[in-house]
Enzyme design. Structure first.
Site, PDB file in Angstrom:
ATOM      1  N   GLU A   1     -15.013  55.077 115.764  1.00 51.49           N
ATOM      2  CA  GLU A   1     -15.366  55.505 114.550  1.00 51.49           C
ATOM      3  C   GLU A   1     -14.325  54.913 113.334  1.00 51.49           C
ATOM      4  OE1 GLU A   1     -14.888  59.774 115.311  1.00 51.49           O
ATOM      5  OE2 GLU A   1     -16.937  59.798 116.747  1.00 51.49           O
ATOM      6  N   LYS A  31     -19.123  67.596 122.170  1.00 48.88           N
ATOM      7  CA  LYS A  31     -18.483  66.336 122.100  1.00 48.88           C
ATOM      8  C   LYS A  31     -17.129  66.435 122.853  1.00 48.88           C
ATOM      9  CE  LYS A  31     -17.260  62.512 118.738  1.00 48.88           C
ATOM     10  NZ  LYS A  31     -17.252  62.184 117.678  1.00 48.88           N
ATOM     11  N   ASP A  57      -9.325  61.148 109.403  1.00 51.42           N
ATOM     12  CA  ASP A  57     -10.324  61.851 109.664  1.00 51.42           C
ATOM     13  C   ASP A  57     -10.281  63.180 109.784  1.00 51.42           C
ATOM     14  OD1 ASP A  57     -12.968  62.658 110.775  1.00 51.42           O
ATOM     15  OD2 ASP A  57     -13.258  60.658 112.077  1.00 51.42           O
ATOM     16  N   ASP A  75     -23.710  58.370 114.014  1.00 50.55           N
ATOM     17  CA  ASP A  75     -22.414  59.106 114.277  1.00 50.55           C
ATOM     18  C   ASP A  75     -22.939  60.429 115.022  1.00 50.55           C
ATOM     19  OD1 ASP A  75     -20.312  60.705 113.964  1.00 50.55           O
ATOM     20  OD2 ASP A  75     -20.170  60.550 111.717  1.00 50.55           O
TER      21      ASP A  75
HETATM   22  P1  ADP Z   1     -17.423  66.144 112.445  1.00 52.15           P
HETATM   23  O1  ADP Z   1     -16.753  64.776 112.134  1.00 52.15           O
HETATM   24  O2  ADP Z   1     -16.293  66.988 113.072  1.00 52.15           O
HETATM   25  O3  ADP Z   1     -18.610  66.337 113.250  1.00 52.15           O
HETATM   26  P2  ADP Z   1     -17.870  66.421 109.536  1.00 52.15           P
HETATM   27  O4  ADP Z   1     -17.127  65.188 109.254  1.00 52.15           O
HETATM   28  O5  ADP Z   1     -19.268  66.378 109.180  1.00 52.15           O
HETATM   29  O6  ADP Z   1     -17.564  66.960 111.072  1.00 52.15           O
HETATM   30  O7  ADP Z   1     -17.028  67.557 108.776  1.00 52.15           O
HETATM   31  C1  ADP Z   1     -17.552  68.555 108.876  1.00 52.15           C
HETATM   32  C2  ADP Z   1     -16.428  69.657 108.290  1.00 52.15           C
HETATM   33  O8  ADP Z   1     -16.327  69.308 107.080  1.00 52.15           O
HETATM   34  C3  ADP Z   1     -16.609  71.301 108.266  1.00 52.15           C
HETATM   35  O9  ADP Z   1     -15.791  71.955 108.579  1.00 52.15           O
HETATM   36  C4  ADP Z   1     -17.341  71.477 107.003  1.00 52.15           C
HETATM   37  O10 ADP Z   1     -17.089  72.756 106.657  1.00 52.15           O
HETATM   38  C5  ADP Z   1     -16.453  70.580 106.010  1.00 52.15           C
HETATM   39  N1  ADP Z   1     -16.909  70.297 104.803  1.00 52.15           N
HETATM   40  C6  ADP Z   1     -17.964  69.882 104.400  1.00 52.15           C
HETATM   41  N2  ADP Z   1     -18.300  69.791 103.098  1.00 52.15           N
HETATM   42  C7  ADP Z   1     -17.167  70.134 102.536  1.00 52.15           C
HETATM   43  C8  ADP Z   1     -16.558  70.345 101.178  1.00 52.15           C
HETATM   44  N3  ADP Z   1     -17.356  70.119 100.255  1.00 52.15           N
HETATM   45  N4  ADP Z   1     -15.223  70.900 101.284  1.00 52.15           N
HETATM   46  C9  ADP Z   1     -14.579  71.313 102.245  1.00 52.15           C
HETATM   47  N5  ADP Z   1     -15.164  71.224 103.680  1.00 52.15           N
HETATM   48  C10 ADP Z   1     -16.343  70.596 103.667  1.00 52.15           C
HETATM   49 MG    MG Z   2     -16.718  62.721 112.507  1.00 51.48          MG
END
Ligand code: ADP
Ligand code: MG
Length: 618
Positions: A187, A87, A211, A23
């Site tokens: 995704e 990205k 998502d 991912d």
């Molecule tokens: P992406 O798909 O954009 O790469 P992710 O799916 O990893 O990102 O999501 C990242 C986001 O999730 C960040 O903004 C992070 O602060 C938020 N995040 C991660 N854990 C938590 C949580 N426990 N509660 C709220 N937000 C969270």
């Molecule tokens: Mg993602």
């Protein structure tokens, strides 16, 4: 019409080698595999139990590059050398991201054209592909370290709305990182697979995948039937995500600490520090009721209720997107069988609640939302490896198919491993004013320069009416039909001229030859890509020189003597570097000439020039 026989390798994938699922996220990236014993998908974790690698790259002094958490720490101190959200730049031109220029704290080159964006760090220029490759390389290295075996094959996920160019860019990044990218998977499809949806052949289901990541929100409506996923609709907001919650918290705290907006924009370091603590608070409040911390010696507090008030309108926006997506798919909430929660931000209880309320149904949230996409990619990888006996491998194209563009570059229309039948079309344009015909050369292979690939056919589209360079819109379409025959068509869309082509059928390739061509493309990835970026820089440079020359000829009376002198000097420098300069030098000279000519070009902007030069030239 052209008929080209192509060897269709159905089982050319090796059985035993491990294929990883990746991912490659805007905020975080990670790798998953199917565990060889349990046969269950698992994410690969570091010693510290961390699977997520922040998609952040830091360029340190003396050329040291760090990626992940360590790089992320530099967002505060060295914004200009710390690259995040790559990205968002994949397959984009500056015009595409112009609106969001302020978002990027590092230097995204504004070259005022339709060519793909570049990022400047110090005196080096990087394409989003180079940068993504650095992240993928890091993931590959980490995976090899954890698995204690070499990792060369991967499935990589992309958003469902990614276009052809963005998908190709992702493939290229993989190749540059030394990975054979077997498939690019959507995704939401991966997320569904992780939950086991789509694995049952009999199943017909409509799925909504919600998502909410760090900076982006996507809602996709999928239909699965007979094990095939179809995207019914996608909607979303490419600038809405968990970062917005962080920013809202920062504003809230700034107000209570009496820090003004101006002060914040002056003290970028303070701002970044506030953001880091804000994110920490946000995450903490997903499972607690109140947070206390310190920023720059001052105490800050936040309760779950306060956070929810700050986040409410953002989440409402995502619900509106869901409504749009349903409408586009001509469905109501009742027509949705399953809802899957993806992205770290869906850990927030209010998000789950609002989504559940909207759909009127329980959501799938048992898997970690920030891991689910990678887990699904691993499931897909396992199917491709032929380990899942319930799945038939479909016929695929064994090698990429494309045409030659300026500078002898390969432009892929149908990537390898595409399911057959497969269709693709792209628009091209002319290089010269009044150009009446263009030559189309069709190639097969994975290398960046057509000279290293296999030529399948060549023909000319004639009778294009005289137009300025860049005006004709020539659509080239490829169709690989169910028998593996490639049909190539070329049509100039403004005038409607179309050409039937005559090419001799080609003999097939053996499996060994295919394998060798693939291997070559990985071994030569770096030099190939370097050659490609140099060629692209040169093409851009000649284009700019041509345009500038014409421009000053036409408008000489409106340009001051000083401007003219500077421009000539810039052109002279660029011309000198054209032959022997390296990519960075050429790019820097382009930048410089652009800087010189921008003021008067903007003053005199000729619409014809603005609309011209779109699309790759043949
Ligand atoms: P992406 O798909 O954009 O790469 P992710 O799916 O990893 O990102 O999501 C990242 C986001 O999730 C960040 O903004 C992070 O602060 C938020 N995040 C991660 N854990 C938590 C949580 N426990 N509660 C709220 N937000 C969270
Ligand atoms: Mg993602």
């Amino acid at each position: 019409m052209a008929k080209i026989g192509i060897n269709i390798a159905t089982g050319s994938l090796q059985q035993k080698e491990m294929i990883v699922g990746i991912d490659l996220g805007t905020t975080n990236s990670l790798v998953a595999i199917i565990h060889p014993e349990s046969r269950k998908p698992v994410v690969l974790k570091e010693h510290d139990g961390n699977a997520l690698v922040p998609s952040v790259i830091h360029f340190g002094e003396s050329g040291i590059i760090t990626i992940g958490n360590e790089a992320r720490d530099n967002l505060i101190t060295e914004p200009q050398n710390t690259i995040f959200s790559v990205k968002r730049l994949m397959g984009k031109s500056y015009n595409d991201v112009r609106e969001y220029a302020d978002f990027f704290t590092y230097k995204v080159i504004d070259d005022d054209t339709e060519s793909l964006v570049k990022v400047q760090v110090g005196d080096k220029f990087y394409s989003p592909i180079d940068l993504s490759a650095l992240i993928l390389k890091e993931l590959k290295t980490r995976a090899e370290h954890i698995l204690k075996t070499s990792v060369t094959k991967a499935v990589i996920t992309v958003p469902a709305y990614f276009n052809d160019a963005q998908r190709q860019a992702t493939r290229d990044a993989g190749r540059l990182a030394g990975l054979d990218v077997l498939r690019i998977v959507n995704e939401p499809t991966a997320a569904s697979l992780a939950y086991g949806l789509g694995l049952d052949k009999e199943e017909v289901k409509t799925i909504a995948v919600y998502d909410l990541g760090g900076g982006t929100f996507d809602i996709s409506v999928l239909r699965i039937s007979g094990g095939i996923f179809e995207v019914l609709s996608t909607h979303g907001d490419t600038y809405l995500g968990g970062d917005d919650f962080d920013r809202a918290i920062v504003q809230h705290w700034s107000a209570s600490l009496g820090i003004t907006k101006d002060e914040l924009s002056l003290h970028k370091n303070l701002l970044q520090e506030l953001r880091m603590i804000a994110e920490k608070a946000k995450k903490y409040l997903s499972s607690n009721n109140s947070f206390t911390g310190t920023v720059a010696g001052q105490e800050v507090e936040l309760t779950k209720r306060e956070l929810e008030q700050l986040a409410q309108t953002f989440i409402e926006k995502t619900i509106q997107c869901c409504q749009h997506a349903l409408k586009d798919a001509q469905l109501t909430t009742a027509g949705i069988d399953e809802i899957i929660m993806v992205g770290g931000s869906t850990r927030m209880p209010l998000v789950k609640k609002m989504v559940t309320d909207f759909f009127g149904k329980h959501v799938h949230d048992t898997l970690n939302p920030d891991e689910v996409v990678a887990l699904g990619a691993a499931v897909q990888a396992d199917i491709l490896a032929g380990n899942n006996k319930d799945f038939l491998l479909l016929d695929i194209t064994p090698l990429s198919l494309g045409i030659e563009t300026m500078g002898g570059l390969m432009d892929v229309l149908i990537p390898r491993n595409s399911k057959i039948p497969s269709r693709a079309a792209r628009q091209y344009t002319t290089q010269k004013d009044g150009q009446g015909q263009i030559r189309i050369s069709v190639y097969q292979g994975e290398r960046d320069l057509v000279k290293d690939n296999r030529k399948l056919a060549e023909f000319s589209l004639k009778g294009i009416p005289g137009m300025p360079a860049g005006f004709p819109k020539v659509e080239i379409s490829f169709l690989v039909n169910a028998d593996g025959i490639l049909v190539v068509k070329a049509k100039e869309l403004r005038s409607g001229v179309e050409q039937s082509i005559e090419v001799k059928p080609q003999y097939g390739l053996t499996d060994e030859e295919v394998e060798r061509m693939l291997l070559d493309s990985i071994t030569h990835a770096r030099e190939d890509m370097q050659m490609r970026s140099l060629t692209e820089a040169r093409t851009e440079a000649s284009q700019l020189l041509y345009m500038t020359r014409q421009f000053i000829e036409k408008n000489s009376s409106f340009i001051t003597a000083a401007e003219l002198c500077d421009t000539r000097h810039g052109m002279f420098e660029l011309e000198n570097l054209l032959e022997n300069g390296d990519k960075d030098q050429v790019q820097a000279a382009i930048e410089k000439l652009n800087e010189i000519s921008r003021p008067f070009a903007e003053r005199l902007m000729d619409q014809a020039i603005a609309v011209a030069m779109k699309g790759k030239q043949l």
